[in-house]
Scaffold this motif. Structure first.
Motif, PDB file in Angstrom:
ATOM      1  N   MET A   1       0.839  -1.196   0.000  1.00 19.15           N
ATOM      2  CA  MET A   1       0.000   0.000   0.000  1.00 19.15           C
ATOM      3  C   MET A   1       0.874   1.246   0.000  1.00 19.15           C
ATOM      4  N   SER A   2       0.680   2.107  -0.999  1.00 18.31           N
ATOM      5  CA  SER A   2       1.445   3.335  -1.078  1.00 18.31           C
ATOM      6  C   SER A   2       0.807   4.397  -0.195  1.00 18.31           C
ATOM      7  N   THR A   3       1.613   5.084   0.576  1.00 15.19           N
ATOM      8  CA  THR A   3       1.126   6.134   1.457  1.00 15.19           C
ATOM      9  C   THR A   3       1.982   7.380   1.280  1.00 15.19           C
ATOM     10  N   CYS A   4       1.506   8.496   1.839  1.00 15.14           N
ATOM     11  CA  CYS A   4       2.294   9.724   1.764  1.00 15.14           C
ATOM     12  C   CYS A   4       3.611   9.566   2.505  1.00 15.14           C
ATOM     13  N   THR A   5       3.616   8.752   3.548  1.00  9.95           N
ATOM     14  CA  THR A   5       4.828   8.535   4.329  1.00  9.95           C
ATOM     15  C   THR A   5       5.874   7.760   3.536  1.00  9.95           C
ATOM     16  N   THR A   6       5.451   6.692   2.848  1.00 10.78           N
ATOM     17  CA  THR A   6       6.421   5.913   2.090  1.00 10.78           C
ATOM     18  C   THR A   6       6.986   6.739   0.935  1.00 10.78           C
TER      19      THR A   6
ATOM     20  N   ARG B   1       3.165  13.246   6.264  1.00 13.89           N
ATOM     21  CA  ARG B   1       4.061  12.407   5.460  1.00 13.89           C
ATOM     22  C   ARG B   1       5.350  12.072   6.188  1.00 13.89           C
TER      23      ARG B   1
ATOM     24  N   ASP C   1      -5.127  11.843   8.784  1.00 12.22           N
ATOM     25  CA  ASP C   1      -4.335  11.101   7.809  1.00 12.22           C
ATOM     26  C   ASP C   1      -4.120   9.701   8.354  1.00 12.22           C
ATOM     27  N   ARG C   2      -4.296   8.708   7.499  1.00 10.13           N
ATOM     28  CA  ARG C   2      -4.203   7.331   7.965  1.00 10.13           C
ATOM     29  C   ARG C   2      -2.809   6.978   8.453  1.00 10.13           C
ATOM     30  N   CYS C   3      -1.765   7.667   7.923  1.00 17.20           N
ATOM     31  CA  CYS C   3      -0.408   7.356   8.366  1.00 17.20           C
ATOM     32  C   CYS C   3      -0.224   7.649   9.857  1.00 17.20           C
TER      33      CYS C   3
ATOM     34  N   SER D   1      -0.367  14.473   1.776  1.00 12.00           N
ATOM     35  CA  SER D   1      -1.211  13.752   2.715  1.00 12.00           C
ATOM     36  C   SER D   1      -1.846  12.612   1.942  1.00 12.00           C
ATOM     37  N   CYS D   2      -2.191  11.540   2.619  1.00 14.52           N
ATOM     38  CA  CYS D   2      -2.796  10.405   1.922  1.00 14.52           C
ATOM     39  C   CYS D   2      -4.119  10.835   1.289  1.00 14.52           C
TER      40      CYS D   2
END
Length: 333
Positions: free
Chosen positions: A1-6, A185, A153-155, A307-308
């Motif tokens: 799953m791609s996220t803003c953090t990754t 992020r 944000d889900r992260c 942000s996601c």
């Protein structure tokens, strides 16, 4: 799953100069679920949340909700009404070097927060907090506030909540979940009080090192986003001076001046300018030394989500172009 953090981590996006700006933090314990705008979308009376936002206004006070780590904190076990009267911890912290403090109080009626003199708190005066809420200087461990609000944000939930739970389970004192620190992020994100330094991409072992540094009056710069007392160019400038000098004492450096250097003569010809907005930041050391730091605003490329679920964009970054130590002024005879 791609996220803003990754995406941010994979692109090695810099952390310096990304902390939320607040000279004074006001933290209210509010268990239970939080919405995206927690002051008005939690189990806190939304009318009170709106009144607190209006009172804080442009005073320099930033309000956030906190809760103990866990599933909806202390509400889930017995399904009690989180809006009913119960003891809540309240903290106020001022983060400007030379006047850094952290006070705490215990209240049952959050309406009492409206008795605070927000302008005085923003100026770094704790007397109204103590008088209105029966507060006093905090004598416990430093606070580690981990952003966990998945509604923003889900992260923050996916990465922040496990970190907060791990720290609490390992016996780290002063750990709280907090509603919003900005910079999703960079999750897991954390703010440490009383000094007001924010961190990104933190892990449990790193948090313990950071908190030990706070106990010893030191600033750990690894993973540091900046001191919330300063605007973002000042945050980046302070961290650059710390990196150049090895200075790690909290309170040793103060931003004493920050000017817009974009239109200064010759600024467009300086290396790294590119016509970008820039600032000249002057920092003073408690021993009398001074530095001038040139900071330019850049745009991170390639585009990535800030942000996601948000559109791709180019987040602003604070690039330190130059660090110059001022020559000492000869003493008058």
């Amino acid at each position: 799953m791609s996220t803003c953090t990754t995406a941010s981590r994979d692109l090695d996006e810099p952390l310096a100069g990304t902390a939320a700006t607040a000279q004074t933090w006001l933290l209210l314990e509010q268990p239970g679920p939080w919405g995206a705008h927690a002051l008005t979308s939690s189990r806190l009376d939304p009318a009170l949340g709106r009144a607190l936002e209006a009172s804080a206004g442009k005073t320099g006070v930033r309000i956030a909700l906190i809760r103990r780590p866990g599933r909806h904190a202390d509400c889930h076990k017995d399904h009690k009404d989180c809006s009913a009267p119960h003891e809540r911890r309240v903290y106020a912290a001022h983060t400007t070097p030379g006047n850094t403090w952290l006070h705490s109080a215990v209240i049952t009626d959050p309406q009492r927060l409206l008795d605070l003199d927000f302008a005085s708190l923003g100026m770094g005066l704790p007397q109204s907090f103590d008088a209105a809420l029966g507060g006093a200087a905090h004598t416990g461990d430093p606070l580690a506030l981990v952003c966990t609000n998945g509604k923003r944000d889900r992260c923050c939930a996916l990465l922040g909540r496990p970190l907060a739970a791990e720290l609490a389970a390992s016996g780290v004192e002063g750990v709280w979940e907090v509603t919003h620190l900005g910079g999703h992020r960079f999750s897991p994100t954390m703010l440490v009080l009383p000094y007001g330094y924010a961190y990104g991409r933190v892990q449990a072992h790193h948090v313990k090192e950071i908190l030990q540094g706070v106990r010893e009056g030191r600033v750990i710069t690894e993973g540091c986003r900046g001191n919330s007392a300063w605007e973002r160019p000042g945050q980046a400038a302070e961290l650059a001076v710390r990196a150049a000098t090895g200075e790690d004492r909290a309170g040793a450096l103060t931003v004493v001046r920050m000017t817009d250097g974009t239109d200064l003569p010759g600024s467009a010809d300086r290396p790294g300018s590119g016509g970008a907005p820039r600032w000249e930041v002057t920092l003073a050391h408690t021993d009398g030394r001074r530095w001038q730091v040139t900071v330019a605003r850049g745009a991170e490329l390639p585009p990535r989500p800030e942000s996601c679920g948000s559109p791709l964009g180019s987040p602003a970054s604070m690039a330190v172009v130059a660090v110059h130590e001022h020559a000492p002024v000869p003493a008058l005879r």
